[in-house]
Scaffold this motif. Structure first.
Motif, mmCIF file in Angstrom:
data_model
loop_
_atom_site.group_PDB
_atom_site.id
_atom_site.type_symbol
_atom_site.label_atom_id
_atom_site.label_comp_id
_atom_site.label_asym_id
_atom_site.label_seq_id
_atom_site.Cartn_x
_atom_site.Cartn_y
_atom_site.Cartn_z
ATOM 1 N N GLU A 93 82.018 -56.126 -0.588
ATOM 2 C CA GLU A 93 80.811 -55.566 -0.204
ATOM 3 C C GLU A 93 80.465 -56.725 1.275
ATOM 4 O OE1 GLU A 93 78.426 -59.311 -2.759
ATOM 5 O OE2 GLU A 93 79.601 -57.733 -4.198
ATOM 6 N N PRO A 94 79.814 -56.080 1.763
ATOM 7 C CA PRO A 94 79.459 -56.375 3.231
ATOM 8 C C PRO A 94 78.628 -57.435 2.607
ATOM 9 C CG PRO A 94 78.378 -54.068 2.433
ATOM 10 C CD PRO A 94 79.002 -54.826 1.153
ATOM 11 N N LYS A 95 78.400 -58.907 3.080
ATOM 12 C CA LYS A 95 76.926 -59.390 3.553
ATOM 13 C C LYS A 95 77.333 -60.183 1.968
ATOM 14 C CE LYS A 95 74.631 -57.419 7.228
ATOM 15 N NZ LYS A 95 74.846 -58.347 8.066
ATOM 16 N N GLY A 96 78.255 -60.109 1.891
ATOM 17 C CA GLY A 96 78.649 -61.041 0.594
ATOM 18 C C GLY A 96 80.093 -61.296 -0.066
ATOM 19 N N GLY A 110 84.390 -63.999 -0.868
ATOM 20 C CA GLY A 110 82.829 -65.065 -0.414
ATOM 21 C C GLY A 110 82.800 -66.015 0.799
ATOM 22 N N ARG A 111 84.124 -66.083 0.860
ATOM 23 C CA ARG A 111 84.463 -67.357 1.709
ATOM 24 C C ARG A 111 84.541 -66.097 3.255
ATOM 25 N NH1 ARG A 111 88.425 -71.115 -1.287
ATOM 26 N NH2 ARG A 111 86.914 -71.289 -3.530
ATOM 27 N N ALA A 112 84.506 -67.089 4.748
ATOM 28 C CA ALA A 112 84.624 -66.464 5.099
ATOM 29 C C ALA A 112 85.305 -66.555 6.817
ATOM 30 C CB ALA A 112 82.594 -66.116 6.303
ATOM 31 N N LEU A 113 85.353 -66.248 7.745
ATOM 32 C CA LEU A 113 86.433 -66.430 8.463
ATOM 33 C C LEU A 113 85.805 -67.497 9.536
ATOM 34 C CD1 LEU A 113 89.911 -66.707 9.771
ATOM 35 C CD2 LEU A 113 89.409 -64.577 10.805
ATOM 36 N N VAL A 115 90.147 -72.796 6.552
ATOM 37 C CA VAL A 115 90.281 -71.237 8.000
ATOM 38 C C VAL A 115 88.827 -69.972 7.064
ATOM 39 C CG1 VAL A 115 91.461 -69.538 8.100
ATOM 40 C CG2 VAL A 115 93.165 -71.019 7.773
ATOM 41 N N PHE A 116 88.961 -70.177 5.664
ATOM 42 C CA PHE A 116 87.647 -69.064 5.273
ATOM 43 C C PHE A 116 87.028 -70.320 4.009
ATOM 44 C CE2 PHE A 116 91.128 -66.090 5.689
ATOM 45 C CZ PHE A 116 90.225 -65.346 6.308
ATOM 46 N N GLU A 117 85.581 -70.342 4.376
ATOM 47 C CA GLU A 117 84.900 -71.291 4.382
ATOM 48 C C GLU A 117 83.840 -70.546 3.580
ATOM 49 O OE1 GLU A 117 83.605 -75.768 5.509
ATOM 50 O OE2 GLU A 117 82.171 -74.245 6.393
ATOM 51 N N LEU A 118 82.743 -71.098 2.255
ATOM 52 C CA LEU A 118 81.231 -70.560 1.764
ATOM 53 C C LEU A 118 81.065 -71.799 2.198
ATOM 54 C CD1 LEU A 118 79.406 -69.117 0.321
ATOM 55 C CD2 LEU A 118 81.194 -69.659 -2.115
#
Length: 352
Positions: free
Chosen positions: A316-319, A221-224, A262-265
């Protein structure tokens, strides 16, 4: 997958009795086990609806002295006595072969009769598909996770780990940004210090780039984040800490000024790189503890790559993006942590 329901469905579609389908399934599993463990073993399979699996038992006969040519079919009385066996008795020793039964497999390997059973290394290799009816393929035990059977794990170097993850994403049909970060972004990553080589390699492969319609690489769930966005988030968090200090109520362990998300939600959680040590720290806004996930980004991504290669992860795309596959088993995240602890002794651990 609920095997009882699946077997009933197959029986309806094929116009057969459920017992007949169940028996065929048991025979196929036992035949695969015999092929993998040696056909000299006398094996029996029983479908257990409660465990949702075919349980396999190796049958042995208790004798006064074992015939050297029948070491997988006979148990010496000196060993059998502890199990309540007497000469002439036939005992069924359960062989734990599924990933979720790894703890029982390791425990069994420590018993006096373990030499009669397939070694852990053989069990962890899994059962073969060859020659099985096609309708059984969805019911088959999933790919092996050797660490569940106490086997050591060799982590790939970061370039290979990123290749593994890229292939996994391709197989999953994931439309993830692949162009890599711009030279300017990569140079900013290098300027962060000597402990950030893994960050540079990650952004060379998956770094967000402007104008791309593909989604960023996402972990749980945390995007680069781009390097610019990561630096901006760090500045924002450091400003928050200044405000909290001015109010006189702040937990200094809540945030470290060195940490780079680095990765964040959505500002609520992040996996951060500590450029001073190279370690990866998991931070969440409403969680008091900070967890050090790995000694370096290289090691962290290598563990993720092994998990992906072993079938433990899903996309899981977009999630959630890349995440532990709870459809595989409810304990998928625990299995990931088992891998993490085995591959990276001492991790995860609470941050100081």
């Amino acid at each position: 997958m609920n095997l009882s329901s699946e077997i009933s469905r197959i029986a309806r579609e094929q116009g057969r009795e459920s017992d007949a389908v169940t028996h065929e399934f048991e025979r196929a599993i036992v035949d695969a086990a015999a092929e993998a463990w040696g056909r000299e073993r006398e094996l029996e399979g029983q479908f257990n609806a409660e465990t949702n699996a075919v349980e396999i038992y190796q049958l042995v006969r208790v004798v006064e002295h074992v015939d050297p040519s029948r070491t997988t079919r006979e148990m010496d009385l000196a060993i059998a006595g502890g199990l309540g066996g007497e000469p002439g008795d036939e005992l069924g020793l359960q062989v734990f072969y599924r990933d979720e039964d790894g703890e029982q497999a390791v425990h069994t390997a420590q018993q006096g009769y373990a030499q009669l059973l397939p070694p852990l290394a053989v069990l962890a290799a899994g059962l073969p598909f060859a020659g099985r009816p096609e309708w059984m393929r969805p019911l088959w035990p999933h790919r092996r996770m050797p660490w569940r059977f106490g086997r050591s794990v060799t982590l790939p170097a970061l370039p290979e780990a990123l290749d593994i993850i890229a292939r996994f994403l391709d197989d999953a049909g994931a439309e993830v940004q692949r162009a890599g970060a711009s030279p300017e972004q990569l140079e900013k990553a290098r300027e962060l210090g000597p402990m950030t080589g893994g960050l540079v390699a990650l952004h060379e492969r998956f770094g967000p780039s402007e104008g791309s319609d593909a989604e960023p690489l996402t972990w749980s769930g945390r995007a680069l984040l781009s390097v610019d966005d990561a630096l901006s988030r760090r500045d924002s968090m450091n400003e928050v800490m200044k405000i909290l200090r001015a109010d006189g109520a702040v937990d200094e362990t809540w945030w470290n000024a060195n940490w780079l998300p680095v990765f964040e939600l959505d500002g609520a959680a992040a996996d951060c790189l500590d450029p001073s040590t190279g370690s990866i720290v998991s931070w969440a806004k409403d969680v008091p503890e900070r967890t050090v996930e790995a000694p370096s980004l290289d090691a962290w991504f290598s563990v993720i790559a092994i998990a992906a290669q072993s079938g433990l992860l899903a996309w899981e795309p977009k999630g959630m993006g890349l995440h532990c596959n709870h459809h595989l088993h409810p304990r998928a995240y625990q299995w990931f942590q088992d891998l993490q602890r085995l591959a990276l002794p001492g991790f995860p651990r609470l941050a100081a």
